[in-house]
Design a protein around this motif. Structure first.
Motif, mmCIF file in Angstrom:
data_model
loop_
_atom_site.group_PDB
_atom_site.id
_atom_site.type_symbol
_atom_site.label_atom_id
_atom_site.label_comp_id
_atom_site.label_asym_id
_atom_site.label_seq_id
_atom_site.Cartn_x
_atom_site.Cartn_y
_atom_site.Cartn_z
ATOM 1 N N LYS A 195 0.823 -1.219 0.000
ATOM 2 C CA LYS A 195 0.000 0.000 0.000
ATOM 3 C C LYS A 195 0.853 1.262 0.000
ATOM 4 N N GLU A 196 2.066 1.166 0.541
ATOM 5 C CA GLU A 196 2.957 2.326 0.582
ATOM 6 C C GLU A 196 3.533 2.654 -0.794
ATOM 7 N N TYR A 197 3.470 1.705 -1.711
ATOM 8 C CA TYR A 197 4.072 1.879 -3.028
ATOM 9 C C TYR A 197 3.034 2.017 -4.144
ATOM 10 N N ALA A 198 1.848 1.510 -3.922
ATOM 11 C CA ALA A 198 0.835 1.450 -4.981
ATOM 12 C C ALA A 198 0.233 2.821 -5.270
ATOM 13 N N ASP A 199 -0.046 3.071 -6.530
ATOM 14 C CA ASP A 199 -0.818 4.253 -6.928
ATOM 15 C C ASP A 199 -2.303 4.013 -6.719
#
Length: 224
Positions: free
Chosen positions: A207-211
């Motif tokens: 979730k920290e990386y996803a757009d």
């Protein structure tokens, strides 16, 4: 810009005493330049969806368009060529050939790419290994590599044909925290370079990386 468009796709499995609907009438547009995280409990249909998006399995109904091409119009051989050229796969299990060195595993997809007849495939494979920090491990067999290193080889192999779309099914499932972060940072980088990256994961770190984070339950996208 659209990378993959799906409309009303359904995938079911018929068992002796019941039918299981793995994908239940989903429509969505995945765009280039974004990292999508598809999350949900085991059995929610995530991996089945990845299989259908990658043309490894066929939906029972509905439309799947990849880079503007309706996959239903493709023959089996055309699907193989289209998949090889357009899509890179990363799985939880690395699926490396245990008898081949790291660079030879990376070369495999290029050997069946008609566009690569006139280039040095070994040189390209070594360049891809360097890009994932494994230049010094190029001559090692999979059994001589750690789990994180094997997944890096698998990433290099997925990028061998410079695909526009990356499909990853639990790519950090067997990794320690350090390698989890490395893989997710690499996937984020690929999205920032303009690729469409779709990741199925149970790992909340995604979730920290996803757009875009998509929740999936009982074969449907929920809360989107």
């Amino acid at each position: 810009m659209k990378a993959i468009e799906i409309k009303d796709i359904v995938k079911m499995f018929t068992l002796p005493d019941e039918k299981i609907i793995a994908i239940n009438n989903i429509s969505y547009v995945f765009e280039y330049g974004k990292l999508y995280a598809i999350m949900g409990h085991s059995g929610s249909g995530k991996s089945t969806l990845i299989q259908c998006l990658g043309m490894l399995d066929n939906a029972n109904s509905g439309m799947i368009s990849i880079d503007g091409k309706d996959v239903k119009t493709l023959s089996s051989n055309e699907k193989n060529d289209y998949r090889n050229q357009k899509i890179g796969f990363i799985f939880q299990k690395y699926y490396l050939n245990n008898t081949m060195k790291a660079y030879e595993n990376v070369m495999l997809p290029m050997l069946i790419n008609k566009e690569y007849k006139n280039i040095d495939l070994k040189e390209k494979a070594l360049s891809l290994l360097k890009d994932v920090g494994l230049e010094e491990r190029k001559n090692h067999l999979p059994k001589e590599l750690s789990g994180g290193e094997q997944q890096r080889v698998a990433i290099a192999r997925a990028l061998a044909n410079n695909p526009k779309i990356i499909l990853a099914d639990e790519p950090t499932g067997n990794l320690d925290e350090e390698n989890e972060k490395y893989v997710l940072e690499k996937l984020k980088q690929l999205a920032s370079e303009g690729k469409c990256v779709i990741v199925v994961s149970h790992n909340n770190l995604i979730k920290e990386y996803a757009d875009v984070v998509i929740s999936m339950s009982h074969g449907k996208f929920v809360g989107n």
